[in-house]
Design a protein around this motif. Structure first.
Motif, PDB file in Angstrom:
ATOM      1  N   ILE A  49     -88.531  62.875 -47.748  1.00 13.61           N
ATOM      2  CA  ILE A  49     -87.524  63.884 -48.075  1.00 13.61           C
ATOM      3  C   ILE A  49     -87.240  63.862 -49.574  1.00 13.61           C
ATOM      4  O   ILE A  49     -87.087  64.902 -50.205  1.00 13.61           O
ATOM      5  CB  ILE A  49     -86.227  63.625 -47.281  1.00 13.61           C
ATOM      6  CG1 ILE A  49     -86.469  63.792 -45.763  1.00 13.61           C
ATOM      7  CG2 ILE A  49     -85.113  64.543 -47.764  1.00 13.61           C
ATOM      8  CD1 ILE A  49     -86.761  65.180 -45.302  1.00 13.61           C
ATOM      9  N   ALA A  50     -87.210  62.665 -50.153  1.00 18.86           N
ATOM     10  CA  ALA A  50     -86.943  62.542 -51.591  1.00 18.86           C
ATOM     11  C   ALA A  50     -88.013  63.247 -52.418  1.00 18.86           C
ATOM     12  O   ALA A  50     -87.702  63.925 -53.404  1.00 18.86           O
ATOM     13  CB  ALA A  50     -86.871  61.068 -51.986  1.00 18.86           C
ATOM     14  N   LYS A  53     -87.481  67.049 -52.111  1.00 18.31           N
ATOM     15  CA  LYS A  53     -86.340  67.499 -52.908  1.00 18.31           C
ATOM     16  C   LYS A  53     -86.677  67.540 -54.395  1.00 18.31           C
ATOM     17  O   LYS A  53     -86.258  68.453 -55.113  1.00 18.31           O
ATOM     18  CB  LYS A  53     -85.143  66.579 -52.664  1.00 18.31           C
ATOM     19  CG  LYS A  53     -84.452  66.777 -51.328  1.00 18.31           C
ATOM     20  CD  LYS A  53     -83.239  65.867 -51.216  1.00 18.31           C
ATOM     21  CE  LYS A  53     -82.455  66.121 -49.936  1.00 18.31           C
ATOM     22  NZ  LYS A  53     -81.278  65.226 -49.827  1.00 18.31           N
ATOM     23  N   HIS A  54     -87.451  66.548 -54.855  1.00 14.29           N
ATOM     24  CA  HIS A  54     -87.784  66.519 -56.280  1.00 14.29           C
ATOM     25  C   HIS A  54     -88.736  67.654 -56.650  1.00 14.29           C
ATOM     26  O   HIS A  54     -88.626  68.226 -57.745  1.00 14.29           O
ATOM     27  CB  HIS A  54     -88.382  65.172 -56.672  1.00 14.29           C
ATOM     28  CG  HIS A  54     -88.508  64.983 -58.146  1.00 14.29           C
ATOM     29  ND1 HIS A  54     -87.482  65.254 -59.032  1.00 14.29           N
ATOM     30  CD2 HIS A  54     -89.557  64.577 -58.922  1.00 14.29           C
ATOM     31  CE1 HIS A  54     -87.876  65.013 -60.259  1.00 14.29           C
ATOM     32  NE2 HIS A  54     -89.130  64.610 -60.230  1.00 14.29           N
ATOM     33  N   ILE A  56     -88.698  70.559 -55.323  1.00 12.69           N
ATOM     34  CA  ILE A  56     -87.827  71.736 -55.401  1.00 12.69           C
ATOM     35  C   ILE A  56     -87.018  71.706 -56.694  1.00 12.69           C
ATOM     36  O   ILE A  56     -86.860  72.730 -57.370  1.00 12.69           O
ATOM     37  CB  ILE A  56     -86.899  71.797 -54.172  1.00 12.69           C
ATOM     38  CG1 ILE A  56     -87.729  72.028 -52.897  1.00 12.69           C
ATOM     39  CG2 ILE A  56     -85.855  72.906 -54.332  1.00 12.69           C
ATOM     40  CD1 ILE A  56     -86.948  71.873 -51.604  1.00 12.69           C
ATOM     41  N   GLU A  57     -86.512  70.534 -57.063  1.00 17.75           N
ATOM     42  CA  GLU A  57     -85.767  70.389 -58.321  1.00 17.75           C
ATOM     43  C   GLU A  57     -86.619  70.777 -59.524  1.00 17.75           C
ATOM     44  O   GLU A  57     -86.131  71.392 -60.481  1.00 17.75           O
ATOM     45  CB  GLU A  57     -85.285  68.949 -58.480  1.00 17.75           C
ATOM     46  CG  GLU A  57     -84.176  68.557 -57.519  1.00 17.75           C
ATOM     47  CD  GLU A  57     -83.925  67.055 -57.494  1.00 17.75           C
ATOM     48  OE1 GLU A  57     -84.640  66.320 -58.236  1.00 17.75           O
ATOM     49  OE2 GLU A  57     -83.048  66.613 -56.739  1.00 17.75           O
ATOM     50  N   TYR A 113     -87.680  68.027 -42.018  1.00 16.04           N
ATOM     51  CA  TYR A 113     -88.327  68.346 -43.282  1.00 16.04           C
ATOM     52  C   TYR A 113     -88.159  69.827 -43.629  1.00 16.04           C
ATOM     53  O   TYR A 113     -87.860  70.193 -44.766  1.00 16.04           O
ATOM     54  CB  TYR A 113     -89.807  67.990 -43.197  1.00 16.04           C
ATOM     55  CG  TYR A 113     -90.419  67.522 -44.489  1.00 16.04           C
ATOM     56  CD1 TYR A 113     -90.250  66.213 -44.935  1.00 16.04           C
ATOM     57  CD2 TYR A 113     -91.193  68.374 -45.271  1.00 16.04           C
ATOM     58  CE1 TYR A 113     -90.828  65.769 -46.115  1.00 16.04           C
ATOM     59  CE2 TYR A 113     -91.774  67.944 -46.454  1.00 16.04           C
ATOM     60  CZ  TYR A 113     -91.591  66.640 -46.870  1.00 16.04           C
ATOM     61  OH  TYR A 113     -92.155  66.212 -48.042  1.00 16.04           O
ATOM     62  N   VAL A 116     -84.568  70.669 -44.780  1.00 15.69           N
ATOM     63  CA  VAL A 116     -84.365  70.301 -46.182  1.00 15.69           C
ATOM     64  C   VAL A 116     -85.081  71.295 -47.097  1.00 15.69           C
ATOM     65  O   VAL A 116     -84.537  71.718 -48.127  1.00 15.69           O
ATOM     66  CB  VAL A 116     -84.860  68.865 -46.451  1.00 15.69           C
ATOM     67  CG1 VAL A 116     -84.855  68.556 -47.951  1.00 15.69           C
ATOM     68  CG2 VAL A 116     -84.010  67.854 -45.700  1.00 15.69           C
ATOM     69  N   GLY A 117     -86.286  71.708 -46.705  1.00 14.76           N
ATOM     70  CA  GLY A 117     -87.052  72.637 -47.522  1.00 14.76           C
ATOM     71  C   GLY A 117     -86.453  74.023 -47.616  1.00 14.76           C
ATOM     72  O   GLY A 117     -86.798  74.794 -48.519  1.00 14.76           O
ATOM     73  N   THR A 119     -83.109  74.391 -47.847  1.00 18.91           N
ATOM     74  CA  THR A 119     -81.775  74.191 -48.404  1.00 18.91           C
ATOM     75  C   THR A 119     -81.805  74.231 -49.932  1.00 18.91           C
ATOM     76  O   THR A 119     -82.545  73.472 -50.564  1.00 18.91           O
ATOM     77  CB  THR A 119     -81.198  72.837 -47.937  1.00 18.91           C
ATOM     78  OG1 THR A 119     -81.196  72.798 -46.504  1.00 18.91           O
ATOM     79  CG2 THR A 119     -79.782  72.655 -48.445  1.00 18.91           C
ATOM     80  N   ASN A 120     -81.003  75.131 -50.505  1.00 17.44           N
ATOM     81  CA  ASN A 120     -80.914  75.257 -51.975  1.00 17.44           C
ATOM     82  C   ASN A 120     -82.290  75.372 -52.614  1.00 17.44           C
ATOM     83  O   ASN A 120     -82.573  74.760 -53.643  1.00 17.44           O
ATOM     84  CB  ASN A 120     -80.164  74.050 -52.570  1.00 17.44           C
ATOM     85  CG  ASN A 120     -78.740  73.954 -52.070  1.00 17.44           C
ATOM     86  OD1 ASN A 120     -78.060  74.965 -51.897  1.00 17.44           O
ATOM     87  ND2 ASN A 120     -78.272  72.741 -51.819  1.00 17.44           N
ATOM     88  N   ASN A 121     -83.139  76.160 -52.005  1.00 19.09           N
ATOM     89  CA  ASN A 121     -84.514  76.314 -52.476  1.00 19.09           C
ATOM     90  C   ASN A 121     -84.801  77.782 -52.741  1.00 19.09           C
ATOM     91  O   ASN A 121     -84.858  78.587 -51.812  1.00 19.09           O
ATOM     92  CB  ASN A 121     -85.487  75.765 -51.430  1.00 19.09           C
ATOM     93  CG  ASN A 121     -86.946  75.922 -51.841  1.00 19.09           C
ATOM     94  OD1 ASN A 121     -87.249  76.262 -52.986  1.00 19.09           O
ATOM     95  ND2 ASN A 121     -87.844  75.679 -50.914  1.00 19.09           N
TER      96      ASN A 121
END
Length: 267
Positions: A49-50, A53-54, A56-57, A113, A116-117, A119-121
């Motif tokens: 997940i980390a 998220k990175h 996406i960041e 997964y 998360v993908g 979310t805020n993407n």
């Protein structure tokens, strides 16, 4: 029904039409697909997940991840056939999650997964690799199960493409989903892929160097070009110079810098 009410309703419909149901990503052109997420620079576990998220960041065009299915039909994110010495296909999920990832995360399910993908993407398409199974029938079953989960979660707009080394898995997906697909094995020409309804080829870099004519032909017939896994500055430059649509890399930060530099040069 008065005119003011009609105008308000039209505005609401217009706003809804711009929402996530019609939202398609990737919506950038930086070409960078983070291989198993963006993990290397921060020493995250691959496929974690980390790492997602990175990616996406960073605003990568895509973040790739690998899907397998456990003995009790749970879809999980893991590259290798084994996890902590246990064969995934022959092991129940409850036994696999006894072992944490190196950063303390639980082995993620595909459902977790995808959530998360989504979310805020607003930048990063999800690149879902479905790993070949021990038999063709099981592989097709997994493909259908993955696509149905994506649809149930309304995650289809976030899927950039499905990829696989198993050609039959991709052909199965084309029967039930309009989402783009890419073949990984490097054994089929762009014309054959196109004829079978597969959207693109995502081959190892050396395949394209051995078959440069496939680059030209793909562009002529509208087959999407991706390559894996390019990590050196020289390989990234070669793919950029050949104008690949996507580049799968363990070094997304480096690729993003190169793409930004090229854009500045072109202004």
């Amino acid at each position: 029904m008065n005119l003011r009410f009609i105008v308000i309703m039209m505005m609401l419909v217009s706003l809804c039409s711009c929402g996530s149901m019609n939202y398609k990503i990737p919506n950038n052109n930086n070409k960078a697909v983070a291989h198993r997420g963006a993990w290397k620079q921060n020493n995250f576990p691959e496929n974690s997940i980390a790492s997602l998220k990175h990616a996406i960041e960073l605003g990568c065009a895509g973040s790739e991840f690998d899907v397998r299915m456990t003995a009790d039909s749970v879809l999980i994110i893991n590259h290798d056939a084994h996890y902590n010495g246990l064969l995934v296909e022959d092991t129940k999920y409850e036994d696999l999650i006894k072992f944490k990832l190196s950063n303390g995360e639980k082995l993620p399910t595909l459902k977790e997964y995808l959530i998360v993908g989504m979310t805020n993407n607003t930048t990063t398409g999800l690149v879902c690799e479905i790993k070949p199974s021990k038999d063709k029938a099981r592989g097709k079953f997994i493909a259908r199960k993955v696509v149905n989960l994506v649809k149930d979660l309304k995650a289809t707009p976030y899927l950039a493409f499905y990829i696989s080394f198993d050609y039959d898995i991709l052909k199965e997906i084309t029967k039930i989903s309009q989402t783009k697909t890419q073949y990984l094995k490097g054994s089929k020409s762009p014309d054959q892929v196109k004829a079978d309804g597969i959207s693109g080829i995502d081959y190892h870099l050396k395949v394209f160097k051995e078959h440069p004519e496939w680059i030209k032909r793909s562009k002529e017939i509208g087959v999407v070009l991706n390559a894996w896994t390019a990590n050196t500055p020289e390989d990234l430059d070669w793919l950029l110079s050949n104008n690949f649509d996507f580049i799968t890399t363990n070094e997304p930060e480096l690729l993003l810098k190169k793409v930004s530099f090229l854009k500045l040069q072109n202004y």
